[in-house]
Every structure is written in structure tokens, then in C-alpha cells.
Design a protein around this motif. Structure first.
Motif, PDB file in Angstrom:
ATOM      1  N   ARG A  99       0.855  -1.186   0.000  1.00  0.00           N
ATOM      2  CA  ARG A  99       0.000   0.000   0.000  1.00  0.00           C
ATOM      3  C   ARG A  99       0.890   1.234   0.000  1.00  0.00           C
ATOM      4  O   ARG A  99       1.882   1.306   0.731  1.00  0.00           O
ATOM      5  N   THR A 100       0.526   2.214  -0.817  1.00  0.00           N
ATOM      6  CA  THR A 100       1.379   3.385  -1.001  1.00  0.00           C
ATOM      7  C   THR A 100       1.681   4.088   0.318  1.00  0.00           C
ATOM      8  O   THR A 100       2.838   4.434   0.601  1.00  0.00           O
ATOM      9  N   GLU A 101       0.658   4.297   1.157  1.00  0.00           N
ATOM     10  CA  GLU A 101       0.903   4.999   2.418  1.00  0.00           C
ATOM     11  C   GLU A 101       1.792   4.186   3.354  1.00  0.00           C
ATOM     12  O   GLU A 101       2.581   4.749   4.121  1.00  0.00           O
ATOM     13  N   TYR A 158      -0.940  12.117  -1.372  1.00  0.00           N
ATOM     14  CA  TYR A 158      -1.414  10.940  -2.110  1.00  0.00           C
ATOM     15  C   TYR A 158      -2.839  10.569  -1.692  1.00  0.00           C
ATOM     16  O   TYR A 158      -3.706  10.330  -2.552  1.00  0.00           O
ATOM     17  N   LEU A 159      -3.092  10.520  -0.384  1.00  0.00           N
ATOM     18  CA  LEU A 159      -4.410  10.116   0.103  1.00  0.00           C
ATOM     19  C   LEU A 159      -5.485  11.124  -0.296  1.00  0.00           C
ATOM     20  O   LEU A 159      -6.614  10.741  -0.640  1.00  0.00           O
ATOM     21  N   ARG A 161      -5.416  13.134  -2.953  1.00  0.00           N
ATOM     22  CA  ARG A 161      -5.658  12.981  -4.397  1.00  0.00           C
ATOM     23  C   ARG A 161      -6.509  11.750  -4.663  1.00  0.00           C
ATOM     24  O   ARG A 161      -7.430  11.773  -5.491  1.00  0.00           O
ATOM     25  N   ARG A 162      -6.195  10.668  -3.952  1.00  0.00           N
ATOM     26  CA  ARG A 162      -6.955   9.435  -4.143  1.00  0.00           C
ATOM     27  C   ARG A 162      -8.413   9.608  -3.744  1.00  0.00           C
ATOM     28  O   ARG A 162      -9.321   9.082  -4.408  1.00  0.00           O
ATOM     29  N   ASP A 163      -8.648  10.355  -2.668  1.00  0.00           N
ATOM     30  CA  ASP A 163     -10.009  10.523  -2.169  1.00  0.00           C
ATOM     31  C   ASP A 163     -10.717  11.737  -2.761  1.00  0.00           C
ATOM     32  O   ASP A 163     -11.878  12.009  -2.415  1.00  0.00           O
TER      33      ASP A 163
END
Length: 334
Positions: A99-101, A158-159, A161-163
Motif C-alpha cells: 500500500r502506497t501509504e 497521495y491520500l 488525491r486518491r479521495d
């Protein structure tokens, strides 16, 4: 050939040093099922004592040092801390089953600094009679804070942008959280006291004599903790174990190269170069995990804490310290 043989002999000798022996002893007794326990309060007190000693020594040395000599190593420390996280973001965080995070948090922990590894390195350098700038341990926060800040900012970007969130990432709360961490607070307090007061008598009569004995207990605890964390690491992707075995040495080699540049340009000592490399090879085991838990709550602590404690720290201490000492002998002839 003689240089390589000498390097191998020195590497083997370092593995038998008291500091590394206690770490390996802790791993061994944990593997044998020992019920030995060191109370958490005693562990925290030992960490405080070690980092205060390092901070006091660094502060007293900064007071007497030419600050211009510190500028390039400090700049390199910042670049190394941030750079380790960026490398992890585009390697570990992009691997399958990671997972990226989790990957970014792990890189952040490896970019941050372990006070216990730093203390172990200082003991080894002093036992070997290798001189170093006593302000060099004060490079700790210059590497530690940028690594944690960059990791938390990258993960949150990242989170979001993803959400699809447009909320801004605020940097100051991350810096504040890092500065308030127990390890960094103790180190900075020691530096401030050494810099602005005259603590030489209490340093020489109390903190310095206890340093090696307390470190041996800490190494024993860390060895037992490393073995205990192996089960956590097995629950996540095997890439974390591979990264934790490779990253300390690769990060340390990058730092050694930059330290060599500082040596050529400013006269940074070989011992200082080794300390910079060991700072980079270490991974935070005290203040980093709670900072990342607060800053990246969705990341899995089993991934980044397991990778750091069960693999990264033993590799940095048992392999990294003798490796960079041997490399220093080859490069500098020390």
C-alpha cells in the motif's frame, strides 16, 4: 587484496564488540523463549540518559566550534533525510502488494534517525580511538525532522488525491509533533544545555561514566524487541523485509559519499563521515513511530515499525557500523 582482507578482519572484530554482542544476545535469548523483561519505564529512562549525554556533548562542542564548518554537513543531513523518503516513495511504495501509504511511512521511518544506533556508533568510534567532531551527533534533527515531514506530506497528498479531497496539508503541525517527540526533545534539551550553560562537571561525573553500561542494556532490549517484531513483519508483504535489509546499507553509502564531499571541501573528519553514514543507515525507533501514527493514521504500523525494529535496526548496528568503519579505513586509511 591486503586491503580487502584487513576490511574483512575489521568487520569480524566489530561483530564481537560489546555493543553488538548485547544486541545479538538479546535476539538469541528471545529466540530461546526467555521471559526476561526490562520495564518500559526503565527503558525510557535509559533512552533519555543516552540522548541527554549525546546532546550535552554536542552542545558543548558546538559552543567551541566554527559554525561555518557545520553548514555543509547539516545541509547534506537535510538532503539525505528528505532524499531517503523520496527514494522510498518511488521504489518501495510502488511495488506490488505494498500500500502506497505504508511504503511512504516505512521510508519516512528509515529516513529518520535512531538515537540508540547513534549512541552505539559513538561508543564504537571512541573504543576504536577514531576522532570525530563532537558536534556531529547534533546533525540528528537536521536529518530526522525533514524525513518525517516529507513522509507525512507525501502520504497525505497521495491520500487526498486518491479521495478527491481539496484540503491543504499543513506542515507546521508535523514539525511541532516531531519536535515534541521524546527522543528529539531529550536530544535538543541536551544540546541547548550544553550550548548555553556550563554542564561540564555533571557531564563528566554522571552522564559520561554511565553511557556505555546503559547502552549495553538498551542493546539487549532492542535485540529482544527485534525478535518479537518478526511476527508483525510476516503479516505484511515480504517487500518490507527486503527493503529493511537493503535500505540501511544503501542509505548509509549515499551519506558516506556526501560526507566524503564534505571532507574534501571543508575538512569534515573521517569519524564525522562515518557518523553521518550511520545516522543515515539508522531508522527511528523511539519518536518516529508515534509521529507517523499521528500524521499517517491509515498506514499499517506492522509494516513500518516491524520493518524498522525487526530488520532495519539490527542491520544498521550489526552490519552498518562495522561496514562504514571498514570503508573509512579503506578510503581514509584510518
Amino acid at each position: 587484496m591486503d586491503a580487502l582482507l584487513d576490511f574483512a578482519t575489521r568487520l569480524l572484530a566489530q561483530l564481537q564488540s560489546p555493543t553488538l554482542a548485547f544486541l545479538l544476545g538479546g535476539i538469541l535469548i528471545a529466540a530461546l523463549g526467555s521471559r526476561l523483561e526490562i520495564p518500559e519505564s526503565i527503558y525510557k529512562f535509559i533512552v533519555f540518559m543516552l540522548l541527554m549525554r549525546v546532546g550535552l556533548d554536542g552542545g558543548m562542542s558546538i559552543r567551541e566550534a566554527n559554525l561555518a564548518d557545520m553548514l555543509l554537513p547539516a545541509l547534506f543531513a537535510v538532503l539525505i533525510g528528505a532524499g531517503i523518503v523520496l527514494i522510498g516513495r518511488f521504489t518501495l511504495a510502488l511495488l506490488p502488494s505494498v500500500r502506497t501509504e505504508d511504503g511512504i511511512a516505512t521510508a519516512g521511518l528509515f529516513g529518520a534517525v535512531s538515537g540508540s544506533t547513534l549512541a552505539a556508533a559513538i561508543v564504537v568510534l571512541e573504543s576504536e580511538g577514531i576522532d570525530y567532531e563532537h558536534w556531529a551527533p547534533a546533525l540528528y534533527p537536521f536529518m530526522d525532522i525533514p524525513a518525517l515531514v516529507v513522509a507525512i506530506v507525501l502520504a497525505n497528498l497521495y491520500l487526498k488525491r486518491r479521495d478527491g479531497s481539496s484540503e491543504k496539508v499543513r506542515i507546521w503541525p508535523i514539525v511541532k509533533e516531531s519536535l515534541q517527540g521524546s527522543a528529539l526533545s531529550a536530544m535538543l534539551l541536551g544540546i541547548a544545555l550544553g550550548l548555553f550553560t556550563r554542564p561540564e562537571q555533571i557531564f563528566e561525573g554522571f552522564y559520561d561514566p554511565l553511557f556505555r553500561g546503559l547502552l549495553s542494556v538498551l542493546m539487549l532490549v532492542m535485540g529482544m524487541e527485534a525478535y518479537a517484531r518478526l511476527n508483525e513483519l510476516r503479516r505484511v508483504a515480504h517487500w518490507f523485509a527486503i527493503y529493511a535489509a537493503i535500505a540501511p546499507l544503501l542509505n548509509g553509502l549515499i551519506a558516506f559519499a556526501l560526507g566524503y564531499v564534505a571532507h574534501v571541501l571543508t575538512g569534515f573528519s573521517p569519524g564525522g563521515v562515518v557518523l553521518l553514514a550511520i545516522l543515515a543507515s539508522s531508522s527511528s525507533d523511539i519518536s518516529g513511530p508515534p509521529t507517523l501514527r499521528a500524521g499517517i493514521p491509515s498506514a499499517n504500523p506492522s509494516a513500518y515499525v516491524g520493518a524498522s525494529t525487526s530488520v532495519g535496526t539490527p542491520v544498521a548496528i550489526a552490519i552498518g557500523i562495522p561496514l562504514f568503519l571498514g570503508l573509512s579505513q579503506v578510503v581514509f586509511g584510518t
